[in-house]
Design a protein around this motif. Structure first.
Motif, PDB file in Angstrom:
ATOM      1  N   ARG A 123       0.805  -1.226   0.000  1.00  0.00           N
ATOM      2  CA  ARG A 123       0.000   0.000   0.000  1.00  0.00           C
ATOM      3  C   ARG A 123       0.843   1.284   0.000  1.00  0.00           C
ATOM      4  N   ARG A 124       2.081   1.203   0.507  1.00  0.00           N
ATOM      5  CA  ARG A 124       2.895   2.409   0.632  1.00  0.00           C
ATOM      6  C   ARG A 124       4.291   2.086   0.090  1.00  0.00           C
TER       7      ARG A 124
ATOM      8  N   ASP B 294       6.001   0.078   2.942  1.00  0.00           N
ATOM      9  CA  ASP B 294       5.957  -1.373   3.139  1.00  0.00           C
ATOM     10  C   ASP B 294       6.593  -2.141   1.989  1.00  0.00           C
ATOM     11  N   ALA B 295       7.149  -1.433   0.995  1.00  0.00           N
ATOM     12  CA  ALA B 295       7.915  -2.071  -0.077  1.00  0.00           C
ATOM     13  C   ALA B 295       8.733  -1.000  -0.781  1.00  0.00           C
ATOM     14  N   VAL B 296       9.858  -1.433  -1.375  1.00  0.00           N
ATOM     15  CA  VAL B 296      10.756  -0.513  -2.071  1.00  0.00           C
ATOM     16  C   VAL B 296      10.923  -0.991  -3.506  1.00  0.00           C
ATOM     17  N   ILE B 297      10.743  -0.070  -4.460  1.00  0.00           N
ATOM     18  CA  ILE B 297      10.936  -0.377  -5.876  1.00  0.00           C
ATOM     19  C   ILE B 297      12.311   0.102  -6.305  1.00  0.00           C
ATOM     20  N   GLY B 298      13.071  -0.771  -6.956  1.00  0.00           N
ATOM     21  CA  GLY B 298      14.314  -0.375  -7.608  1.00  0.00           C
ATOM     22  C   GLY B 298      14.088  -0.359  -9.103  1.00  0.00           C
ATOM     23  N   LEU B 299      14.229   0.795  -9.726  1.00  0.00           N
ATOM     24  CA  LEU B 299      14.010   0.967 -11.163  1.00  0.00           C
ATOM     25  C   LEU B 299      15.293   1.465 -11.797  1.00  0.00           C
ATOM     26  N   GLY B 300      15.873   0.699 -12.706  1.00  0.00           N
ATOM     27  CA  GLY B 300      17.073   1.164 -13.398  1.00  0.00           C
ATOM     28  C   GLY B 300      18.127   0.090 -13.470  1.00  0.00           C
TER      29      GLY B 300
ATOM     30  N   PRO C 271      11.301 -10.903   4.078  1.00  0.00           N
ATOM     31  CA  PRO C 271      11.587  -9.526   4.510  1.00  0.00           C
ATOM     32  C   PRO C 271      10.365  -8.811   5.068  1.00  0.00           C
ATOM     33  N   LEU C 272      10.632  -7.846   5.932  1.00  0.00           N
ATOM     34  CA  LEU C 272       9.574  -6.943   6.377  1.00  0.00           C
ATOM     35  C   LEU C 272       9.208  -5.961   5.271  1.00  0.00           C
ATOM     36  N   VAL C 273      10.224  -5.467   4.565  1.00  0.00           N
ATOM     37  CA  VAL C 273      10.029  -4.482   3.498  1.00  0.00           C
ATOM     38  C   VAL C 273      10.639  -5.061   2.216  1.00  0.00           C
ATOM     39  N   PRO C 274       9.842  -5.742   1.413  1.00  0.00           N
ATOM     40  CA  PRO C 274      10.376  -6.421   0.239  1.00  0.00           C
ATOM     41  C   PRO C 274      10.773  -5.452  -0.870  1.00  0.00           C
ATOM     42  N   VAL C 275      11.550  -5.987  -1.810  1.00  0.00           N
ATOM     43  CA  VAL C 275      12.034  -5.223  -2.958  1.00  0.00           C
ATOM     44  C   VAL C 275      11.293  -5.660  -4.215  1.00  0.00           C
TER      45      VAL C 275
END
Length: 384
Positions: free
Chosen positions: A33-34, A89-95, A128-132
């Motif tokens: 959600r975030r 609650d999640a992190v996006i890696g773009l690049g 993970p708590l905060v997945p990628v």
């Protein structure tokens, strides 16, 4: 091969032209959600980030779009602070590898900060708590691995070290070849050689296994077919899709083995001498292959065959030498630097770089034992 061991990771892989259009639905499926997005200024300028902002709407609560190469510790701290501020609650890696590395480093730092689990995973199945979420736009391969490199200061030296934890293997990976169509020729070429290097080192890794060998050979076939075409015509969609497939296979191979001399030296060249990772790969790979030839000839002969080199009665050693020469020629064909001096490395720095490389755990995983820093200095001088 009588024994082998590898760990599988819980990942969903989506591959296809236009796959990025599914991002919002996939995010919804996972229940995130975030989200925070880590990326670079170039993808802000070309509109890619704007498209993701529009697709995710208010679920994308923060954007960090100034990621540099080599995953600097200071930038990771900035991303972690931003993530904490917005309770992501999640992190996006773009690049490329830098953006994906920052996302992975931030994920692990948030794990440690929130303190619900041990600093390092106790079991390979820990989640993970905060997945990628990884959306690669180059051929670096980080999207498939539970590893990142981070650049830090140690005793007055800038050094790049690697961190491994199964929880940072991205949970969702979206490969969209359309995102690579605008990749500049030099980035296409250098990250393509990086992917090729993953395959080569996987073939002779001290921890190789049937999966890594099969994916590495398939990756070499795809990369050596597609990379020259991608370099010559960046808008060739078929070539871009095949090259991204090869990069995926290289990432799978990389995820399941220990890397060796080549990657350890490249990390030192990047973290200490500031050489871009793909350029370091392009310069060092043929030299590392020649260095290891007498200990890995049968594996490198397989690589030669996957490159399309016909045996014609040649021995494994001759085929291995031909494979190293093919890589050297491909690097030149794509107008990449083939000497360290052309990448800004001073000759006076070679002894220190060799000593730092000798201390690397990755270098010590080399299939041909390395007894002293002088061996590495000789390799660097051959590449200089």
């Amino acid at each position: 091969m009588s024994e082998f061991h590898y760990t599988g990771y819980a990942q969903e892989i989506i591959f296809g032209a236009g796959a990025l259009a599914r991002l919002a639905d996939l995010i919804e499926q996972f229940g995130w959600r975030r989200l925070l997005l880590c990326s670079s200024g170039s993808l802000r300028r070309d509109g890619t980030i704007n498209g993701i902002e529009q697709a995710l709407g208010d679920r994308l609560v923060a954007v960090y779009d100034s990621v540099l190469s080599h995953v600097h510790e200071s930038q990771v701290a900035e991303v972690v602070a931003l993530a904490g501020q917005h309770e992501v609650d999640a992190v996006i890696g773009l690049g490329g590898g830098g953006s994906l590395g920052v996302a992975k480093a931030a994920s692990l730092a948030l794990e440690e900060q929130r303190g619900a689990q041990p600093t390092r995973a106790a079991f390979p199945t820990d989640q993970p708590l905060v997945p990628v979420i990884a959306i690669p736009t180059t051929y670096a391969g980080s999207e498939m691995t539970p590893v990142y490199g981070i650049t830090r200061q140690f005793d007055g030296h800038t050094r790049k070290i690697t961190v491994t934890d199964p929880r940072i293997a991205p949970k969702l990976v979206i490969y969209d070849p359309l995102l690579t169509l605008s990749l500049p020729p030099v980035i296409t070429a250098s990250t393509g050689i990086n992917a090729l290097a993953h395959c080569v080192e996987a073939l002779y890794s001290v921890t190789r296994n049937p999966l890594s060998t099969a994916t590495a050979l398939s990756g070499i076939r795809a990369i050596t077919r597609a990379l020259p075409r991608c370099y010559a015509g960046g808008d060739d969609r078929q070539a871009r899709a095949e090259m991204l497939t090869g990069a995926h296979l290289a990432g799978v191979a990389l995820a399941h083995v220990a890397m060796a001399l080549h990657h350890g030296v490249c990390h030192v060249l990047g973290g200490t001498a500031g050489v871009p990772h793909g350029i370091a790969n392009s310069i060092i790979l043929p030299h590392a292959m020649r260095f290891n030839l007498d200990a890995t000839a049968s594996a490198l002969a397989q690589a030669a065959e996957a490159m399309g080199i016909t045996r014609d009665g040649r021995s494994d050693e001759e085929m291995a030498a031909a494979a190293a020469q093919r890589v050297y020629d491909l690097v030149g064909q794509m107008n990449l630097p083939r000497r360290l001096r052309d990448a800004g490395v001073a000759e006076a720095a070679l002894p220190e770089l060799a000593q730092l490389a000798f201390q690397s755990r990755t270098v010590q995983n080399n299939p041909k034992p390395i007894a002293n820093a002088a061996q590495l200095e000789a390799l660097l001088r051959a590449a200089w």
